[in-house]
Design a protein around this motif. Structure first.
Motif, PDB file in Angstrom:
ATOM      1  N   LEU A  23       0.833  -1.198   0.000  1.00 41.10           N
ATOM      2  CA  LEU A  23       0.000   0.000   0.000  1.00 41.10           C
ATOM      3  C   LEU A  23       0.873   1.256   0.000  1.00 41.10           C
ATOM      4  O   LEU A  23       0.629   2.209  -0.768  1.00 41.10           O
ATOM      5  N   THR A  44      -4.158  -0.265  -4.960  1.00 38.54           N
ATOM      6  CA  THR A  44      -5.048   0.431  -4.034  1.00 38.54           C
ATOM      7  C   THR A  44      -4.348   1.657  -3.465  1.00 38.54           C
ATOM      8  O   THR A  44      -4.959   2.729  -3.326  1.00 38.54           O
ATOM      9  N   ILE A  58      -7.336  -1.258  -9.899  1.00 37.36           N
ATOM     10  CA  ILE A  58      -7.880  -2.136  -8.865  1.00 37.36           C
ATOM     11  C   ILE A  58      -8.757  -3.226  -9.481  1.00 37.36           C
ATOM     12  O   ILE A  58      -8.633  -4.409  -9.149  1.00 37.36           O
TER      13      ILE A  58
END
Length: 477
Positions: free
Chosen positions: A27, A153, A309
């Motif tokens: 992330l 993401t 995504i």
């Protein structure tokens, strides 16, 4: 070995916890590489950026940052363990984000971006490696590629955060907030790692076999854990008895290791040659150049994150049913076509239709990369290297990946200025056609095999032979 008995709830809870915490590194990787696209639109005046210094700010995270970070991550993963290396990554992410958020000039900004790059590169090497070594064979493909989902993401959150902050904070210094948000997941990663063990394979090569068995028991049914323990322990004893020092220094001792390392470096190169990061880093700039405003460009760039995504989720699902090679080959066909459409689009007269056709072509490239290439390359890199030099070799391959990424990202604005957008994207179409030839010839099929079975296969076949078919009846993985 394909795994037979059903995992308990405790096994599944452990695997979920492991995946969620460790992929916070992915992330942060995504956020820190994606956030610069929006921040560039505002930091120029504050930092007196020129075209050259702008390119340095963007590319310094990649090279020397992420490229050297990959080597650092590979060495730390072998020396400190996969978990220990992730603690270092979390600290790098935290301090790098703080420095870039308060940077008063280009020099401090570049220093912060290099520090972030160390974290990004190290996490890129360590997280897939950690997940691959922790995962049961039937879940390995999906667990490792969750990291790619977290990367995209993170990029989506960067694009969305940029657009939201731009709308809410009516201040030229909004870019500082964009960069500072990354401190939050860095703190979460650091805290979460205290709840995780290290990899059973790393314990095994340190002759800590009791820890190996303990960790396998956390994530496998007893019979499967016992079977895998025997395989891992046997390979560890064999590998510890060999002269691996020479292999790690220069790989001259083992031709099969050199062969796999070259394949890994080739896969890393072709992944970046897709040109995906020209879209991630320059999408708002490209869209603004077509006649759209800055705010509209930021909002439309969010669609890049959404498609990434969606594509990654589809890719993860497909991995459970389709072999690796057909997927990656499909990806390069689609990417080459997407760049060809982009090249054609810039020949059209300026209009709203042209702007949205360019956006659609960029989204096509993003979809094929994230569905068929991004997930597959990171997965293959985590699978193909032998156990005792896995961190070392992964570091070299990811060093190559980030070096190519930096070169393309740095060269993209001058190429467009010199050749024009049509020739530049036409060049990407040709490069990806060459990449298609490479993966067709050299990409191995790894689905449905344990890491130890793959190592045995690569040891015993020459450079021209890779197993292209998954075992009959294989499920998942």
């Amino acid at each position: 070995m394909t795994g037979g008995a059903k995992r308990s709830r405790a096994n599944n809870r452990f695997l979920v916890k492991l995946t969620v915490i460790s992929t916070l590194g992915g992330l942060l990787f995504g956020y820190d590489t994606g956030v610069i696209s929006g921040a560039l639109l505002y930091m120029g005046d504050d930092l007196d950026l020129t075209p050259l210094s702008e390119a340095v700010v963007v590319s310094s995270l990649l090279f020397p940052g992420a490229a050297l970070g990959a080597l650092l991550g590979g060495k730390l993963a072998d020396a400190l363990g996969r978990r220990g290396a992730l603690f270092v990554c979390a600290a790098l992410f935290l301090f790098g984000a703080l420095i870039t958020a308060v940077a008063p000039n280009v020099v401090i900004m570049v220093a912060g971006r290099v520090l972030l790059g160390f974290g990004v590169g190290a996490a890129a090497a360590v997280v897939p490696l950690y997940l691959a070594e922790m995962a049961p064979v039937d879940a390995r493909g999906r667990m490792v590629t969750i990291n790619e989902l977290m990367i995209v993401t993170g990029q989506f959150l960067a694009f969305a955060t940029n657009a939201i902050l731009d709308a809410v904070i009516q201040d030229p210094n909004v870019w500082r907030w964009m960069l500072g948000v990354a401190t939050l997941p860095a703190i979460a990663l650091f805290a979460g790692l205290f709840a995780l063990p290290d990899s059973p394979r790393w314990y095994a090569v340190r002759n800590r076999l009791d820890d190996t068995r303990r960790v396998l028991d956390l994530s496998r049914p007893p019979a499967e854990a016992a079977e895998e323990y025997n395989i891992v322990a046997e390979h560890a004893r064999r590998d510890l008895g060999e002269d691996k020092g020479a292999a790690m220094r220069d790989l001259r001792a083992y031709s099969w290791m050199r062969r796999i390392l070259w394949v890994g470096c080739g896969l890393a190169t072709v992944q970046q040659a897709t040109g995906i990061n020209t879209v991630n880093y320059y999408a708002p700039t490209i869209l603004e150049s077509t006649g759209l405003g800055a705010s509209a460009s930021l909002i439309l760039t969010v669609t890049v994150g959404v498609i990434a995504i969606i594509g990654t989720i589809i890719g993860i699902i497909l991995l459970g049913f389709i072999n690796r090679r057909p997927l990656i080959i499909t990806g390069f066909v689609g990417v080459a076509a997407g760049h060809a459409i982009l090249a054609f689009s810039f020949l059209l007269p300026e209009s709203g239709f042209r702007s949205y056709l360019i956006l659609a072509a960029m989204l096509l490239v993003v979809f094929f990369v994230q569905t068929f290439i991004g997930t597959l390359v990171w997965l293959l890199l985590s699978e193909i290297f032998p156990m005792t030099i896995r961190g070392f070799a992964m570091g070299i391959a990811v060093f190559v990946l980030w070096t190519v990424n930096a070169a393309i990202s740095f060269a993209f604005p001058p190429l467009v200025a010199t050749l024009g957008a049509t020739l530049t994207f036409g060049l990407f179409a040709l490069i990806n056609t060459g990449s298609l030839v490479f993966v067709t010839k050299f990409a191995p099929e790894t689905r449905g095999r344990t890491l130890e079975e793959l190592e045995d296969d690569f040891r015993t076949h020459d450079a021209g032979h890779f197993v292209h078919e998954a075992p009959v009846g294989v499920r998942g993985g």
